[in-house]
Design a protein around this motif. Structure first.
Motif, PDB file in Angstrom:
ATOM      1  N   SER A   1       0.818  -1.220   0.000  1.00  0.00           N
ATOM      2  CA  SER A   1       0.000   0.000   0.000  1.00  0.00           C
ATOM      3  C   SER A   1       0.848   1.265   0.000  1.00  0.00           C
ATOM      4  O   SER A   1       0.306   2.361  -0.122  1.00  0.00           O
ATOM      5  CB  SER A   1      -0.935   0.005   1.219  1.00  0.00           C
TER       6      SER A   1
ATOM      7  N   MET B   1     -13.571  -4.064   2.048  1.00  0.00           N
ATOM      8  CA  MET B   1     -12.547  -4.678   1.202  1.00  0.00           C
ATOM      9  C   MET B   1     -12.708  -6.191   1.194  1.00  0.00           C
ATOM     10  O   MET B   1     -12.606  -6.827   0.153  1.00  0.00           O
ATOM     11  CB  MET B   1     -11.159  -4.301   1.702  1.00  0.00           C
TER      12      MET B   1
ATOM     13  N   HIS C   1      -5.529  -0.839   4.463  1.00  0.00           N
ATOM     14  CA  HIS C   1      -6.887  -1.002   3.940  1.00  0.00           C
ATOM     15  C   HIS C   1      -7.417  -2.395   4.263  1.00  0.00           C
ATOM     16  O   HIS C   1      -7.371  -3.302   3.447  1.00  0.00           O
ATOM     17  CB  HIS C   1      -6.906  -0.787   2.427  1.00  0.00           C
TER      18      HIS C   1
END
Length: 131
Positions: free
Chosen positions: A88, A117, A112
């Motif tokens: 990320s 997700m 995240h």
């Protein structure tokens, strides 16, 4: 899909125990070699050995949570988060940059893992199958 995972080097999923001293008590931690490799990378970034890193993580976890339920599982999660945070952009891929010098809030802002997700994973799999 399975070939991607099945083709892994068996050495990566073989487990081995390492002895670590936590609060003066020698203890044995059993992890798969893949996790020991990641812990070695994390430790090396900050000029530590794996036992020193484990002790530091244990002490900080005790300070933050007051107890440790399953330290081996915690270490596996640390490894997964480390790799995800590299992907990320929260943790630089340049291993010469120590993790201790990073701003924790900035690093964590790139993480995240919300339920949204996780919910998107089955939809993505369905899209791949439909294609």
């Amino acid at each position: 899909m399975c070939q991607v995972f099945v083709s892994a080097d068996p050495h990566l999923y073989q487990s081995r125990a390492r002895s670590v001293r936590l609060h003066g008590v020698a203890t044995s931690i059993r992890l798969e070699n893949l996790f020991w490799n990641v812990l070695e990378t994390i430790a090396r970034r900050d000029g530590l050995g794996v036992p020193q890193l484990c002790t530091k993580l244990y002490d900080e976890l005790i300070e933050a949570r007051g107890e440790v339920d399953n330290f081996a599982s915690f270490l596996r999660v640390c490894c997964g988060r480390y790799l995800a945070l590299q992907l990320s952009g929260g943790i630089p891929s340049d291993v010469s940059i120590p993790i201790a010098c990073l701003n924790p809030q900035r690093v964590l802002a790139t993480e995240h893992w919300p339920m949204a997700m996780l919910a998107a994973v089955p939809a993505s799999a369905a899209q791949v199958r439909a294609a």
